[in-house]
Motif scaffolding. Structure first.
Motif, PDB file in Angstrom:
ATOM      1  N   GLU A 156       0.799  -1.227   0.000  1.00 17.04           N
ATOM      2  CA  GLU A 156       0.000   0.000   0.000  1.00 17.04           C
ATOM      3  C   GLU A 156       0.831   1.276   0.000  1.00 17.04           C
ATOM      4  N   PHE A 157       0.292   2.297  -0.653  1.00 19.55           N
ATOM      5  CA  PHE A 157       0.747   3.688  -0.548  1.00 19.55           C
ATOM      6  C   PHE A 157       2.264   3.867  -0.661  1.00 19.55           C
ATOM      7  N   GLY A 158       2.882   3.150  -1.609  1.00 18.78           N
ATOM      8  CA  GLY A 158       4.303   3.378  -1.836  1.00 18.78           C
ATOM      9  C   GLY A 158       5.242   2.657  -0.897  1.00 18.78           C
ATOM     10  N   LEU A 159       4.739   1.710  -0.103  1.00 18.73           N
ATOM     11  CA  LEU A 159       5.643   0.940   0.760  1.00 18.73           C
ATOM     12  C   LEU A 159       6.701   0.210  -0.062  1.00 18.73           C
ATOM     13  N   SER A 160       6.331  -0.198  -1.278  1.00 15.89           N
ATOM     14  CA  SER A 160       7.286  -0.906  -2.132  1.00 15.89           C
ATOM     15  C   SER A 160       8.407   0.015  -2.607  1.00 15.89           C
ATOM     16  N   TRP A 161       8.206   1.324  -2.511  1.00 18.09           N
ATOM     17  CA  TRP A 161       9.251   2.303  -2.863  1.00 18.09           C
ATOM     18  C   TRP A 161      10.062   2.697  -1.638  1.00 18.09           C
ATOM     19  N   ILE A 162       9.380   2.992  -0.535  1.00 16.41           N
ATOM     20  CA  ILE A 162      10.069   3.562   0.629  1.00 16.41           C
ATOM     21  C   ILE A 162      10.807   2.518   1.455  1.00 16.41           C
ATOM     22  N   LEU A 163      10.221   1.343   1.652  1.00 18.14           N
ATOM     23  CA  LEU A 163      10.866   0.360   2.535  1.00 18.14           C
ATOM     24  C   LEU A 163      12.237  -0.098   2.034  1.00 18.14           C
TER      25      LEU A 163
END
Length: 274
Positions: A156-163
Motif C-alpha cells: 500500500e501507498f508506496g511501501l514498495s518504494w520507501i521500505l
C-alpha cells in the motif's frame, strides 16, 4: 476544522499530532486522514512550529492498528476502494516537487521534520505512516506488519518504494511478501527505527530530540536539507552536488546564516527568523 479522530497541540515550537480513536486502537479512517492532512497543513504553514511529532493515543494501546474494520468491510460491500475523503481535502506538502504530490508522499514536501513516536502496534496504513515520517522512535515490544497480503491488496501507498530505501531490499522483501508480524526489536536491527525505548521513556526522548532540532537547527536549513534528502533519492550524485552548491550560495545570504555564526561564537541559543 472540528477534530474528532485526532488531537493537535503546539508547545514551544513542537506540534504534536495524536491519532485519537482509542476504542478502535487508533485505526485509520477517511475522517482521520482528512483531519491528519488538515493538521499537517496548519503545522507546515505555522512559523511557530519547527518540528512535528505524530503518535497514537496511549489508551488505544497502539500507534495505529491499520485501516478500520468498518472501512475494510465497506470496500468489500462496494466492490471498490473508497478512501473516505472529499475532493477538497487539505494538500500539505504539495507543490514543492511533483515527485512528492501523492498520498503519504506529501510528507516529503512538508518543510518541518516529522518524527513518528510509535507507542504501540503499527499495522497496514500505520506502518505506511511510520515509514513516511523522517525519524522513527518506538517502544520495545511494539509489533509491525504490512498486513496487505491477507486482504488481497498490493503493497500500500508506496511501501514498495520507501521500505527498500530504509531497510534494504532483503528486509523489504521479507516484510512485504510475507505480510508477517515483526517486532520493534527486529525493526531496530533492520534499520527501520532510529531509537528503541521503554514505554515510559518514549515521549520524553522524542520531545527532547524534537527540542534539540527546534533550538539547534535553523528552519531554513531543516527545510532545504529535508527536500535535498528526498529529491536526491531519485537523481544522480552530480545533480545533488550542484543543487547543494546552489543552495549554499543563496542561503549564506539569509539572516539566519549570520545569526547562526553569531550565536555559535557567543555560545548562546540562536534566534532564528525562518
Amino acid at each position: 476544522m472540528e477534530l474528532k479522530a485526532t488531537r493537535y497541540e503546539v508547545k514551544d515550537g513542537i506540534a504534536v499530532v495524536t491519532l485519537a480513536r482509542p476504542k478502535r486502537r487508533n485505526a485509520w479512517t477517511g475522517r482521520m486522514h482528512t483531519e491528519y492532512r488538515w493538521i499537517l497543513d496548519q503545522a507546515d504553514h505555522d512559523p511557530a512550529v519547527r518540528v512535528i511529532v505524530v503518535t497514537g493515543d496511549p489508551e488505544g494501546q497502539a500507534f495505529c492498528a491499520g485501516a478500520d474494520l468498518g472501512a475494510l468491510e465497506g470496500h468489500s460491500e462496494k466492490g471498490r476502494y473508497d478512501p473516505g475523503t472529499a475532493e477538497d481535502i487539505a494538500m500539505p506538502g504539495y507543490g514543492v516537487d511533483p515527485a512528492f504530490d501523492a498520498t503519504f508522499a506529501y510528507h516529503f514536501g512538508i518543510a518541518k521534520p516529522v518524527i513518528a513516536a510509535i507507542n504501540g502496534a503499527a499495522a497496514g496504513v500505520g506502518l505506511v505512516l511510520a515509514a513516511f515520517a523522517d525519524l522513527r522512535f518506538a517502544v520495545r515490544g511494539a509489533k509491525f506488519t504490512a498486513a496487505h497480503g491477507r486482504f488481497n491488496f498490493p503493497a500500500e501507498f508506496g511501501l514498495s518504494w520507501i521500505l527498500p530505501r530504509i531497510v534494504g531490499l532483503t528486509h523489504a522483501n521479507d516484510i512485504l511478501l510475507s505480510s508477517r508480524v515483526f517486532t520493534a526489536e527486529e525493526a531496530m536491527a533492520m534499520g527501520f527505527l532510529n531509537r528503541l525505548l521503554p514505554a515510559d521513556e518514549l515521549m520524553d526522548a522524542v520531545m527532547a530530540y524534537a527540542r534539540n532540532l527546534a533550538d539547534g537547527v535553523s528552519p531554513g536549513s531543516a527545510r532545504e536539507t529535508k527536500r535535498q534528502i528526498y529529491r536526491d533519492l531519485h537523481r544522480d550524485a552530480a545533480s545533488a552536488v550542484m543543487e547543494a552548491e546552489s543552495l549554499l550560495e543563496s542561503m549564506i545570504k539569509q539572516p539566519d546564516y549570520k545569526e547562526g555564526v553569531k550565536a555559535w561564537t557567543e555560545k548562546r541559543k540562536a534566534n532564528w527568523t525562518g
